[in-house]
Design an enzyme around this catalytic site. Structure first.
Site, short mmCIF file in Angstrom:
data_model
loop_
_atom_site.label_atom_id
_atom_site.label_comp_id
_atom_site.label_asym_id
_atom_site.label_seq_id
_atom_site.Cartn_x
_atom_site.Cartn_y
_atom_site.Cartn_z
N HIS A 169 0.81 -1.23 0.00
CA HIS A 169 0.00 0.00 0.00
C HIS A 169 0.83 1.27 0.00
O HIS A 169 0.30 2.35 -0.14
CB HIS A 169 -0.94 -0.01 1.21
CG HIS A 169 -1.76 -1.25 1.29
ND1 HIS A 169 -1.48 -2.28 2.15
CD2 HIS A 169 -2.82 -1.65 0.56
CE1 HIS A 169 -2.34 -3.26 1.96
NE2 HIS A 169 -3.16 -2.90 0.99
N GLU A 221 -2.98 3.21 2.11
CA GLU A 221 -2.55 3.81 0.85
C GLU A 221 -2.81 5.32 0.86
O GLU A 221 -1.98 6.11 0.40
CB GLU A 221 -3.29 3.14 -0.33
CG GLU A 221 -2.85 3.71 -1.67
CD GLU A 221 -3.71 3.23 -2.82
OE1 GLU A 221 -4.11 2.05 -2.82
OE2 GLU A 221 -3.99 4.05 -3.72
#
Ligand code: SF4
Length: 418
Positions: A169, A221
């Site tokens: 991520h 993320e």
């Protein structure tokens, strides 16, 4: 606490009946899952209805499967165990179809991230520290943990000088700087398609734009991308939030997106942004990645025909949750399951067609297990609907790339563009 053997319910994975060969019980995992949810200590094993070692309090049934007889049984069949078995039998012995969405399951970024940890373990030995879950799937994490990976939430938990892997991520520059300060040996498993978004964030901020990041607050993320230019970036989670946005200059606004969003909902947010900021600029190619898009398209192709959709994936998997929401928007009941044991009998009542898919972080073997278990409730016909074929592969980072391995960052020949 040790549970006395007499209190453990045996759920049949094979039935031994008088005068016939052993009968497989592929739906045993379904029964065991429901019993464990109800707090009943459970084990899967052979159930003997006759002869030495037979279970006197057993309850079992033999059904017609696609390739012959199949069984369901528990012992002792008392209280909850009896009720659970009868609950499953009530939805068994009717023919069903399974519509398999394709593509489904692992994407190139997840494949790469898992291989990064595997290679790090093979080349450096245990422990290899991994910051956050390498990908959002409990099975993947538990498997790598059993092989020597140590998952931590923050770098502070990693000993000085140790090896640490950054998850698929991505991380913010502040995390990279912290690792460098600590002298950690970093192996970066960030998906190249997440890195692409980071690069865009830096570029848009450098040209003086307010960067609107469309994504979900708190997702790793999003945290990483926000960290690229925190002074210049604002997070928007829905079209409704666009009206309240404050920017320095309405003529200098760019947008980016999390890679795992719903394609149709994101289009609404972008449209709202464009209506408010007509000079809005965005990425040359979509930030929502090929894998997310392909899995949503594949599910869309089967959702309306399905009475029930099952999405294999963990609850913290963004792209898996978007698949469940997509099925709901198509008026099909849908559930997210970590594995076969999460399936509930009431979901299958009256269901003839089961749509089945898996998020990009869910191992493909879990889908096979669901198909097998459904086949343990009666005859099942499996049809795969492939909407596109994925051939994208990402090469490993140089820190773990075996000698002689191919070095290009990505090869692509499918409809998606990395
Ligand atoms: S879902 Fe997309 S962005 Fe995430 S790891 Fe897979 S390919 Fe990369």
């Amino acid at each position: 606490m040790t549970v006395p053997a007499a209190h453990i319910v045996t759920v049949a994975d094979q039935l031994f009946c008088p005068d016939r060969p052993p009968i497989d019980c592929p739906a045993g995992a379904l029964v065991a899952g429901e019993l464990r949810r109800r707090g009943v200590p459970t084990q899967l094993g052979p159930l003997r209805l006759t002869g030495p070692g037979s279970h006197p309090d057993a309850l079992a049934s033999v059904l017609s499967g696609a390739d012959g007889p199949i069984g369901l049984g528990v012992a002792p069949a008392l209280g909850k165990a009896r009720a659970v078995l009868l609950g499953w039998l009530a939805v068994a012995d009717r023919p069903r179809s399974v519509l398999l969405a394709a593509p489904r399951s692992f994407c190139a970024g997840v494949d790469r991230a898992i291989e990064v940890v595997e290679q790090a373990l093979a080349q450096r030995g245990s422990p290899v520290y991994v910051r956050k879950q390498i990908v959002h799937n409990t099975h993947v994490v538990n498997d790598l943990r059993a092989r020597g990976a140590v998952f931590v939430e923050e770098l502070a938990e990693v000993p000085d000088g140790a090896c640490v892997v950054f998850s698929a991520h991505g991380v913010s520059p502040a995390v990279r700087a912290d690792a460098a300060r600590r002298g950690l040996a970093v192996i970066d498993a960030t998906c190249p398609l997440v890195t692409k978004v980071h690069v865009e964030a830096r570029r848009y901020a450098a040209r003086g734009d307010t960067v609107v990041l469309i994504g979900h607050a708190g997702h790793e993320e999003v945290d990483g991308t926000l960290g690229e230019a925190p002074e210049h970036t604002v997070l928007v989670q829905s079209a409704a939030e666009v009206a309240d946005l404050r920017v320095d200059d309405p003529a200098r606004v760019s947008y980016l997106t999390q890679t795992t969003l719903a394609v149709d909902e994101t289009a609404e947010v972008v449209a709202a942004l464009r209506a408010r900021f007509p000079k809005l600029r965005g990425p040359a190619s979509e930030d929502i990645c090929y894998a997310t898009t392909n899995r949503q398209d594949a599910l869309d192709a089967i959702a309306a025909e399905s009475d029930l959709v099952l999405v294999v994936g963990s609850t913290n998997s963004s792209n898996s949750r978007r698949l469940v929401e997509l099925a709901h928007r198509r008026d099909t009941s849908a559930y997210l399951i970590d594995d076969v044991a999460d399936i509930r009998p009431e979901w299958l009542a009256g269901v003839s067609v089961v749509g089945l898919t898996a998020g990009a972080s869910a191992p493909p073997g879990l889908v096979d297990e669901v198909v097998a278990a459904l086949g343990g409730l009666g005859s099942v016909t499996v049809t795969e609907r492939e909407t596109t074929r994925e051939t994208i592969r990402f090469s490993l980072p140089s820190a773990v790339r075996p000698p002689g391995a191919r070095t290009p960052e990505a090869q692509t020949s499918d409809a998606g563009t990395p």
